[in-house]
Motif scaffolding. Structure first.
Motif, PDB file in Angstrom:
ATOM      1  N   ASP A  89       0.851  -1.180   0.000  1.00 20.48           N
ATOM      2  CA  ASP A  89       0.000   0.000   0.000  1.00 20.48           C
ATOM      3  C   ASP A  89       0.891   1.235   0.000  1.00 20.48           C
ATOM      4  O   ASP A  89       1.842   1.312   0.770  1.00 20.48           O
ATOM      5  CB  ASP A  89      -0.891   0.022   1.243  1.00 20.48           C
ATOM      6  CG  ASP A  89      -1.893  -1.118   1.260  1.00 20.48           C
ATOM      7  OD1 ASP A  89      -2.091  -1.692   2.330  1.00 20.48           O
ATOM      8  OD2 ASP A  89      -2.452  -1.428   0.200  1.00 20.48           O
ATOM      9  N   ASP A  90       0.572   2.222  -0.829  1.00 16.75           N
ATOM     10  CA  ASP A  90       1.443   3.400  -0.874  1.00 16.75           C
ATOM     11  C   ASP A  90       1.083   4.425   0.199  1.00 16.75           C
ATOM     12  O   ASP A  90       1.653   5.513   0.230  1.00 16.75           O
ATOM     13  CB  ASP A  90       1.432   4.034  -2.265  1.00 16.75           C
ATOM     14  CG  ASP A  90       0.097   4.677  -2.618  1.00 16.75           C
ATOM     15  OD1 ASP A  90      -0.043   5.103  -3.779  1.00 16.75           O
ATOM     16  OD2 ASP A  90      -0.805   4.778  -1.753  1.00 16.75           O
ATOM     17  N   ASN A  91       0.117   4.100   1.049  1.00 20.55           N
ATOM     18  CA  ASN A  91      -0.232   4.895   2.232  1.00 20.55           C
ATOM     19  C   ASN A  91      -0.937   6.210   1.902  1.00 20.55           C
ATOM     20  O   ASN A  91      -1.021   7.094   2.744  1.00 20.55           O
ATOM     21  CB  ASN A  91       0.993   5.166   3.105  1.00 20.55           C
ATOM     22  CG  ASN A  91       0.676   4.976   4.571  1.00 20.55           C
ATOM     23  OD1 ASN A  91      -0.070   4.069   4.925  1.00 20.55           O
ATOM     24  ND2 ASN A  91       1.223   5.821   5.418  1.00 20.55           N
ATOM     25  N   VAL A  92      -1.424   6.327   0.689  1.00 23.24           N
ATOM     26  CA  VAL A  92      -2.219   7.487   0.296  1.00 23.24           C
ATOM     27  C   VAL A  92      -3.456   6.985  -0.442  1.00 23.24           C
ATOM     28  O   VAL A  92      -3.349   6.218  -1.390  1.00 23.24           O
ATOM     29  CB  VAL A  92      -1.434   8.448  -0.622  1.00 23.24           C
ATOM     30  CG1 VAL A  92      -2.325   9.583  -1.099  1.00 23.24           C
ATOM     31  CG2 VAL A  92      -0.215   9.002   0.102  1.00 23.24           C
ATOM     32  N   LEU A  93      -4.607   7.429   0.007  1.00 21.18           N
ATOM     33  CA  LEU A  93      -5.856   7.097  -0.670  1.00 21.18           C
ATOM     34  C   LEU A  93      -6.392   8.367  -1.314  1.00 21.18           C
ATOM     35  O   LEU A  93      -6.634   9.373  -0.639  1.00 21.18           O
ATOM     36  CB  LEU A  93      -6.874   6.534   0.327  1.00 21.18           C
ATOM     37  CG  LEU A  93      -8.139   5.926  -0.296  1.00 21.18           C
ATOM     38  CD1 LEU A  93      -7.779   4.680  -1.110  1.00 21.18           C
ATOM     39  CD2 LEU A  93      -9.157   5.581   0.787  1.00 21.18           C
ATOM     40  N   ARG A  94      -6.538   8.334  -2.626  1.00 22.51           N
ATOM     41  CA  ARG A  94      -7.009   9.500  -3.366  1.00 22.51           C
ATOM     42  C   ARG A  94      -8.524   9.387  -3.537  1.00 22.51           C
ATOM     43  O   ARG A  94      -9.004   8.472  -4.211  1.00 22.51           O
ATOM     44  CB  ARG A  94      -6.308   9.573  -4.722  1.00 22.51           C
ATOM     45  CG  ARG A  94      -4.783   9.682  -4.622  1.00 22.51           C
ATOM     46  CD  ARG A  94      -4.122   9.389  -5.958  1.00 22.51           C
ATOM     47  NE  ARG A  94      -4.459   8.050  -6.423  1.00 22.51           N
ATOM     48  CZ  ARG A  94      -4.342   7.659  -7.682  1.00 22.51           C
ATOM     49  NH1 ARG A  94      -3.897   8.498  -8.613  1.00 22.51           N
ATOM     50  NH2 ARG A  94      -4.663   6.423  -8.033  1.00 22.51           N
ATOM     51  N   VAL A  95      -9.261  10.300  -2.924  1.00 19.79           N
ATOM     52  CA  VAL A  95     -10.721  10.216  -2.894  1.00 19.79           C
ATOM     53  C   VAL A  95     -11.337  11.393  -3.652  1.00 19.79           C
ATOM     54  O   VAL A  95     -11.068  12.557  -3.342  1.00 19.79           O
ATOM     55  CB  VAL A  95     -11.250  10.189  -1.448  1.00 19.79           C
ATOM     56  CG1 VAL A  95     -12.778  10.062  -1.448  1.00 19.79           C
ATOM     57  CG2 VAL A  95     -10.612   9.041  -0.664  1.00 19.79           C
TER      58      VAL A  95
END
Length: 318
Positions: free
Chosen positions: A30-36
């Motif tokens: 997981d790249d530890n960023v969730l783009r919402v």
């Protein structure tokens, strides 16, 4: 209403995180960023108001959109991992070939009047769907407003081509409606709330046709590498919705600050955000199949994809 208030409303409409950690296990992939991707007045305001993202072991990058169509273009194009949209624009994007998947579904918690409607000016002679024949109606292509228009025409046995449909983004549609360039506007909250406050009236109300489902939609390529982040976000979102239902005035205050809407309009817009989770089951698939068929009959979809393949029910099992 003063010119200043109208200007504030119009500008707000067109302008384009203490809960415990969820049980998901986060891995190095997981790249530890969730783009919402967020529509104004939806998920972001609830998450901020409730504090649902506090303590999350990842960061959320928000992007803002005025309607579902550009939001879904961002999700389908890989610019965002996740976004919330209604049933009609989701299936319209999927049937247009977009690589999107529904990973969670919610139903409206109540039959909110005029949250989605076809509006006309107060003095308009239009009183029903039958009166739309030969008239110009603005909406956004593939939107819940567009779908409501098709439903209303279908129920009245009026061929879709008998109405002059103009596809416009919400901000442009509002301008056209205000100027009298169109006869009617098929739209949703907060646009309905603002227009009715300014003197519009509804000739078709979605509560009489079955309110839309709301869907958390992921980019198909984001599901595997960001499964833990997505699963955690969905759990926090559900808690944020529950918090908002219990604290509508506090939520409305944050919504007003986020969108620039007057507090009374923000409070009225809460009804759309008040929803409950439901399982992804055969009834949900059938619901989207019916929407697909309606778009097909209107000549908007040619070769339909398998609707069951548009869903990933695995998140509801986590």
């Amino acid at each position: 209403m003063s010119k200043k208030t109208v200007a504030i409303l119009s500008a707000a409409l067109v302008a384009v995180a203490g809960l415990g950690l969820a049980a998901a296990t986060f891995s190095r992939k997981d790249d530890n960023v969730l783009r919402v991707a967020n529509q104004k007045g939806q998920v972001k305001a609830m998450m901020l108001a409730s504090g649902a993202l506090e303590g999350a072991p990842y960061s959320v990058e928000w992007s803002e959109f005025p309607a579902a169509q550009p939001l879904l273009e961002a999700v389908g194009g890989g610019a965002a991992d996740l976004g919330l949209a209604a049933d009609a624009p989701f299936i319209f994007a999927y049937q247009s070939g977009s690589p999107v998947k529904a990973i969670a579904v919610q139903s409206p918690a109540n039959q909110a009047a005029q949250a989605l409607a076809i509006l006309v000016k107060t003095g308009s002679p239009i009183r029903s769907a039958q009166d739309l024949v030969g008239r110009s109606v603005a909406t956004t292509r593939g939107s819940i407003g567009h779908h409501l228009l098709l439903q209303a025409l279908e129920r009245a046995n009026i061929p879709a081509e008998k109405v002059r449909v103009t596809f416009l983004p919400p901000g442009d549609a509002k301008a056209a409606f205000d100027s009298g360039a169109i006869d009617a506007w098929a739209t949703w909250t907060p646009y309905t709330n603002v227009a009715i406050k300014e003197g519009a009236r509804a000739v078709v109300d979605a509560k009489d046709y079955g309110l839309p489902l709301y869907i958390d939609i992921a980019n198909a390529d984001s599901i595997a590498p960001k499964r833990a982040l997505l699963a955690d976000f969905l759990k926090r979102e559900a808690k944020a919705v529950a918090w908002s239902r219990a604290h509508p005035d506090q939520f409305a205050a944050v919504l007003a600050k986020e969108t620039g809407l007057p507090l009374d309009i923000a409070r009225a817009s809460f009804e759309r955000s008040n929803r409950v989770s439901r399982p992804i089951d055969a009834s949900v698939v059938a619901h989207e199949e019916a929407i697909t068929a309606r778009f097909q009959r209107a000549g908007l979809i040619e070769d339909a994809r398998n609707v069951s393949q548009a869903f990933d029910p695995s998140f509801s099992k986590q």
